[in-house]
Design an enzyme around this catalytic site. Structure first.
Site, PDB file in Angstrom:
ATOM      1  N   ASP A 118       0.859  -1.191   0.000  1.00 60.56           N
ATOM      2  CA  ASP A 118       0.000   0.000   0.000  1.00 60.56           C
ATOM      3  C   ASP A 118       0.897   1.245   0.000  1.00 60.56           C
ATOM      4  O   ASP A 118       1.874   1.332   0.734  1.00 60.56           O
ATOM      5  CB  ASP A 118      -0.893  -0.017   1.248  1.00 60.56           C
ATOM      6  CG  ASP A 118      -2.028   0.987   1.166  1.00 60.56           C
ATOM      7  OD1 ASP A 118      -3.186   0.561   1.162  1.00 60.56           O
ATOM      8  OD2 ASP A 118      -1.747   2.204   1.111  1.00 60.56           O
ATOM      9  N   ILE A 119       0.521   2.209  -0.837  1.00 64.20           N
ATOM     10  CA  ILE A 119       1.351   3.404  -1.000  1.00 64.20           C
ATOM     11  C   ILE A 119       1.335   4.285   0.259  1.00 64.20           C
ATOM     12  O   ILE A 119       2.306   5.001   0.531  1.00 64.20           O
ATOM     13  CB  ILE A 119       0.896   4.177  -2.268  1.00 64.20           C
ATOM     14  CG1 ILE A 119       1.989   5.036  -2.840  1.00 64.20           C
ATOM     15  CG2 ILE A 119      -0.368   4.967  -2.032  1.00 64.20           C
ATOM     16  CD1 ILE A 119       1.694   5.530  -4.267  1.00 64.20           C
ATOM     17  N   HIS A 128     -10.467  -5.216  -3.160  1.00 57.04           N
ATOM     18  CA  HIS A 128      -9.154  -5.577  -2.623  1.00 57.04           C
ATOM     19  C   HIS A 128      -9.261  -5.831  -1.129  1.00 57.04           C
ATOM     20  O   HIS A 128     -10.162  -5.329  -0.461  1.00 57.04           O
ATOM     21  CB  HIS A 128      -8.118  -4.472  -2.873  1.00 57.04           C
ATOM     22  CG  HIS A 128      -8.525  -3.132  -2.316  1.00 57.04           C
ATOM     23  ND1 HIS A 128      -9.396  -2.298  -2.984  1.00 57.04           N
ATOM     24  CD2 HIS A 128      -8.219  -2.510  -1.161  1.00 57.04           C
ATOM     25  CE1 HIS A 128      -9.586  -1.208  -2.265  1.00 57.04           C
ATOM     26  NE2 HIS A 128      -8.895  -1.303  -1.142  1.00 57.04           N
TER      27      HIS A 128
HETATM   28  P1  AMP Z   1      -9.534   1.400   0.378  1.00 55.51           P
HETATM   29  O1  AMP Z   1      -9.698   2.604   1.263  1.00 55.51           O
HETATM   30  O2  AMP Z   1      -9.922   0.125   1.040  1.00 55.51           O
HETATM   31  O3  AMP Z   1     -10.152   1.615  -0.986  1.00 55.51           O
HETATM   32  O4  AMP Z   1      -7.979   1.254   0.186  1.00 55.51           O
HETATM   33  C1  AMP Z   1      -7.289   1.720  -0.918  1.00 55.51           C
HETATM   34  C2  AMP Z   1      -5.832   1.717  -0.567  1.00 55.51           C
HETATM   35  O5  AMP Z   1      -5.099   1.817  -1.760  1.00 55.51           O
HETATM   36  C3  AMP Z   1      -5.412   2.872   0.331  1.00 55.51           C
HETATM   37  O6  AMP Z   1      -4.889   2.354   1.543  1.00 55.51           O
HETATM   38  C4  AMP Z   1      -4.349   3.593  -0.498  1.00 55.51           C
HETATM   39  O7  AMP Z   1      -3.259   4.023   0.282  1.00 55.51           O
HETATM   40  C5  AMP Z   1      -3.925   2.539  -1.501  1.00 55.51           C
HETATM   41  N1  AMP Z   1      -3.449   3.028  -2.778  1.00 55.51           N
HETATM   42  C6  AMP Z   1      -3.997   3.991  -3.543  1.00 55.51           C
HETATM   43  N2  AMP Z   1      -3.273   4.148  -4.677  1.00 55.51           N
HETATM   44  C7  AMP Z   1      -2.274   3.240  -4.618  1.00 55.51           C
HETATM   45  C8  AMP Z   1      -1.186   2.911  -5.482  1.00 55.51           C
HETATM   46  N3  AMP Z   1      -0.995   3.544  -6.654  1.00 55.51           N
HETATM   47  N4  AMP Z   1      -0.334   1.941  -5.097  1.00 55.51           N
HETATM   48  C9  AMP Z   1      -0.503   1.316  -3.913  1.00 55.51           C
HETATM   49  N5  AMP Z   1      -1.507   1.578  -3.061  1.00 55.51           N
HETATM   50  C10 AMP Z   1      -2.371   2.534  -3.399  1.00 55.51           C
END
Ligand code: AMP
Ligand code: ZN
Length: 138
Positions: free
Chosen positions: A31-32, A100
């Site tokens: 996760d970023i 996810h």
């Molecule tokens: P959710 O709130 O369950 O939709 O989680 C989405 C997650 O994706 C968040 O924790 C973000 O930090 C993560 N995220 C968003 N963009 C990216 C990316 N490009 N690469 C990795 N993680 C990401």
């Protein structure tokens, strides 16, 4: 592949990610914005939005990968515990509309709180909810 979906772009290699696992149906990457470093996402390659439109087979694949990587995340991040989570729809906190699961390393004294606790108004209230949910399963 859904137009403009960032996780579909990661699946296709059009956006970078720190991949920790990949198989035919599923990928997992860091996760970023991690809750703690090592926080990983488990992402089906096939686009769906959330648990409601994800087929059972894909859910099984996702949970199988979460099961596979959980001990690796825990050991790799030197953690004491792991939270597994899935947000479904905006009101739950879902930000990325591609289904996810989160695999989140946790530490004994990390100070993070999980969800708060609530109470039913009374037994009637509890029974009503129980019946309402069971009815939806009929
Ligand atoms: P959710 O709130 O369950 O939709 O989680 C989405 C997650 O994706 C968040 O924790 C973000 O930090 C993560 N995220 C968003 N963009 C990216 C990316 N490009 N690469 C990795 N993680 C990401
Ligand atoms: Zn997608």
């Amino acid at each position: 592949m859904a137009e403009g979906c960032i996780f579909c772009k990661i699946v296709k290699g059009e956006l970078p990610a720190y991949k920790i696992y990949e198989d035919e149906n599923t990928i997992s990457f860091l996760d970023i914005f991690p809750i703690h470093p090592g926080h990983a996402l488990v992402v089906p390659k096939k686009h769906s939005v959330d648990i409601f439109d994800t087929d059972e087979e894909t859910m099984k694949q996702m949970i199988a990968v979460a099961k596979k990587i959980a001990p690796a995340v825990m050991k790799g991040a030197n953690a004491d515990a792991i939270n597994i989570g899935m947000n479904n729809r905006e009101a739950s906190g879902q930000e990325v509309p591609h289904a996810h699961m989160h695999v989140i390393p946790r530490y004994s004294a990390d100070g993070l709180k999980t969800w708060g606790k609530n109470l039913y108004k009374n037994d009637r209230h509890k029974k009503k909810l129980c019946e309402a949910i069971k009815k939806e399963l009929e």
